[in-house]
Structures are given as structure tokens and as C-alpha cells.
Design an enzyme around this catalytic site. Structure first.
Site, PDB file in Angstrom:
ATOM      1  CB  THR A  28      12.090   7.889  -8.077  1.00 14.43           C
ATOM      2  OG1 THR A  28      11.932   9.275  -7.753  1.00 14.43           O
ATOM      3  CG2 THR A  28      13.092   7.755  -9.218  1.00 14.43           C
ATOM      4  CG  ASN A  32       4.496  -9.690  -6.770  1.00 20.39           C
ATOM      5  OD1 ASN A  32       5.574  -9.326  -6.307  1.00 20.39           O
ATOM      6  ND2 ASN A  32       3.596  -8.834  -7.240  1.00 20.39           N
ATOM      7  NE  ARG A  91       1.285  -9.047  -4.802  1.00 25.96           N
ATOM      8  CZ  ARG A  91       2.329  -9.178  -3.989  1.00 25.96           C
ATOM      9  NH1 ARG A  91       2.796 -10.376  -3.705  1.00 25.96           N
ATOM     10  NH2 ARG A  91       2.917  -8.119  -3.468  1.00 25.96           N
ATOM     11  CE1 TYR A 108       1.173  -0.492  -9.057  1.00 24.77           C
ATOM     12  CE2 TYR A 108       2.305   0.374 -10.972  1.00 24.77           C
ATOM     13  CZ  TYR A 108       2.197  -0.571  -9.967  1.00 24.77           C
ATOM     14  OH  TYR A 108       3.117  -1.594  -9.885  1.00 24.77           O
ATOM     15  CG  LEU A 122      16.153   3.389  -7.168  1.00 25.23           C
ATOM     16  CD1 LEU A 122      15.483   4.699  -7.590  1.00 25.23           C
ATOM     17  CD2 LEU A 122      17.666   3.520  -7.254  1.00 25.23           C
TER      18      LEU A 122
END
Length: 298
Positions: free
Chosen positions: A261, A143, A113, A41, A212
Site C-alpha cells: 500500500t 517467483n 521472473r 512499475y 496484505l
């Protein structure tokens, strides 16, 4: 994922640290205690600014669950993006995450992954070694299908405790797959059927990323489904964000939404999803589903 600046290699700033502190403070006020990151990230800056927050608030580390991921390698010069769960790579990535996070242990490590090239026995050996060194407390995946989890678990004595999947009122393959059985539409559904049931049967927590729905049902121009979300929020004295999260939480698989968020106001808007039981009737839950899919159920 939104902490740490942009998806580039530019250094993070004091403003980025302040943003991270504000997001963490808002989450704690909303009753949120699990924080989910990943080594990729913002090219590692998300973990790094979170580490800055932990360093500035020493008491915080003992009050939260720290979860991060490894296994994705981003594209670089002369290199394609790829997945890498080789044992040595996992060990190196965990060491780098611990350094950025300024902590001596990761509470939960997820394999981001699947890596088709790495044998599950090699992955299992790396996880077992990390646990034995006291560097990681628990492990999970992201995933992956039920069959993939079972294949890895067969080589691993430690239990896999999490499977993180994209699940929301907008991304509905996970629930559509259950009702499209014996219809031609199932052929176009990419969700691995039976994964929810496998995880529930084996005590694996389902975490929903993208919970969301990227604001699709909570902002302007949100269509019929958004109007229904707003009406339900008004009638139940809560927020549209909470209704969207309640729709996930109402499912008997005990889905844990991941709130992506970093805006304190939107984090606060999710508070009732932590503090209140999902207040949706059977009928209301189905009305939201049908409104979001834009067509009757089969």
C-alpha cells in the site's frame, strides 16, 4: 508499485512526488527501512518518483535498503509481453534503474521472473560483472522455485539472498502444499513443493508480496476470516493489518512481508508488525488458516 501515477507513459506530476514522500515518511515512522521497487512499475515512474524523494532528502539514501527488480518486458506495439534475462539486457536495465533512482548503487537486485531462454551461466556472468563494478551489492530472485534457484546458484559464486513470492492469508498455496501431500488435492496446488525448505536451508530470505491480501480481511464484508482478524486485533491491542502480517511472520521460515500500500494510514496500521513480535498462539494461527480456507484441514 503504486507510486508514480498510472500504468501508462504519461509523465508523473508534483502530486505523485508528494504522494511518494508521504508514503516513505509513513514507512520510516513505522520502522520500515527496506523499499522494494521494479523497473516496470508504472512504466518506470515508480523508480523515478522514488529517485525524486531521494534527491530531495539526501540523508535518506544511507538510512534505507534499496531493492529493485528487472527481467519483465511489458507488452508494446507489435511486441508481446515477455521475460528477458539476457546479460546485456540486465546490464542495460540496471543502468536505467540507477538513473531513475538517482543513486550510484542498488542494494539488492531481484530477477523478477524466470527467463526460460537465457542460460544460467549468462545470467550469472552479468550479475558477477554488476557486482564487480560496484553497481549492485546483493542479488536475489522473485517467483522462482527452489530447483530454479539451485540451478542458477550452481553457476554463480555470489549468494542469492532473497526469493520474493506471493504469500498471504488469501494466497495460501505455499502453506497448503505442505499439508496436502498424500491427498488428491495436491494436484491442483501450483506451489513448487519444498521451496520454503530450500530457502530456509540456504539462508535465502523469503519475502511475501501481496502480504496484505489486497485488503480482503481488513475491510468491510470480509467474511468469517475478516471477523476473526478484527476480534484478534481488538484483543491484542493492534490493527487488522498487523494480524494479517503476523500470520505470515509467525511461520518459522522467517517470512518478511512486503507492504504494497501507498496510503500512509494503512502503512501506519502495519507498525506493530515491525515493532512487536507476532502475538498469535498456535491455536489462533490455525483458526485464521481454517477460516480463510473456508474448510477444515485434511
Amino acid at each position: 508499485m503504486g507510486l508514480g501515477g498510472g500504468w501508462d507513459t504519461e509523465p508523473y506530476t508534483a502530486d505523485d512526488i508528494a504522494q511518494a514522500e508521504a508514503a516513505v515518511d509513513a514507512a520510516r515512522q513505522a520502522g520500515i527501512t527496506v523499499f522494494d521497487l521494479a523497473d516496470i512499475y508504472q512504466h518506470g515512474k515508480s523508480e523515478a518518483v522514488f529517485g525524486e524523494v531521494l534527491d530531495r532528502n539526501p540523508e535518506l539514501r544511507g538510512q534505507i535498503v534499496l531493492q529493485t527488480k528487472c527481467g519483465i518486458r511489458l507488452p508494446a506495439e507489435h511486441q508481446v509481453g515477455r521475460y528477458d534475462l539476457r546479460g546485456a539486457t540486465i546490464a542495460r536495465r540496471v543502468e536505467e534503474s540507477l538513473h531513475r533512482l538517482r543513486t550510484d548503487v542498488i542494494d539488492v537486485l531481484l530477477l523478477h521472473r524466470p527467463d526460460p531462454l537465457t542460460p544460467p551461466a549468462e545470467i550469472a556472468a552479468a550479475l558477477t560483472d554488476l557486482h564487480g563494478q560496484g553497481l549492485v551489492r546483493q542479488f536475489g530472485v522473485s517467483n522462482m522455485s527452489g530447483a530454479q534457484i539451485a540451478h542458477l546458484q550452481a553457476h554463480l559464486d555470489l549468494p542469492l539472498v532473497v526469493n520474493q513470492l506471493e504469500m498471504s492469508l488469501d494466497h495460501r498455496d505455499w502453506i497448503e502444499s505442505e499439508v496436502l501431500v498424500n491427498t488428491s488435492a495436491l494436484a491442483h496446488n501450483g506451489f513448487p513443493h519444498g521451496t520454503l525448505q530450500f530457502c530456509s536451508a540456504h539462508g535465502i530470505q523469503l519475502q511475501a508480496w501481496g502480504a496484505l491480501a489486497r485488503g480482503r480481511f481488513t475491510g468491510p464484508d470480509s467474511g468469517q476470516a475478516g471477523q476473526l482478524v478484527a476480534e484478534l486485533a481488538r484483543s491484542k491491542g493492534t490493527t487488522a493489518e498487523t494480524i494479517v502480517l503476523w500470520w505470515l511472520q509467525r511461520h518459522p521460515a522467517a517470512i518478511a512481508p512486503v507492504v504494497g500500500t501507498t496510503r500512509p494510514d494503512r502503512i501506519h496500521a502495519c507498525r506493530d508488525a515491525v515493532l512487536r513480535e507476532p502475538d498469535l498462539t498456535h491455536q489462533e494461527w490455525y483458526e485464521l488458516w481454517v477460516a480463510a480456507r473456508g474448510a477444515p484441514l485434511p
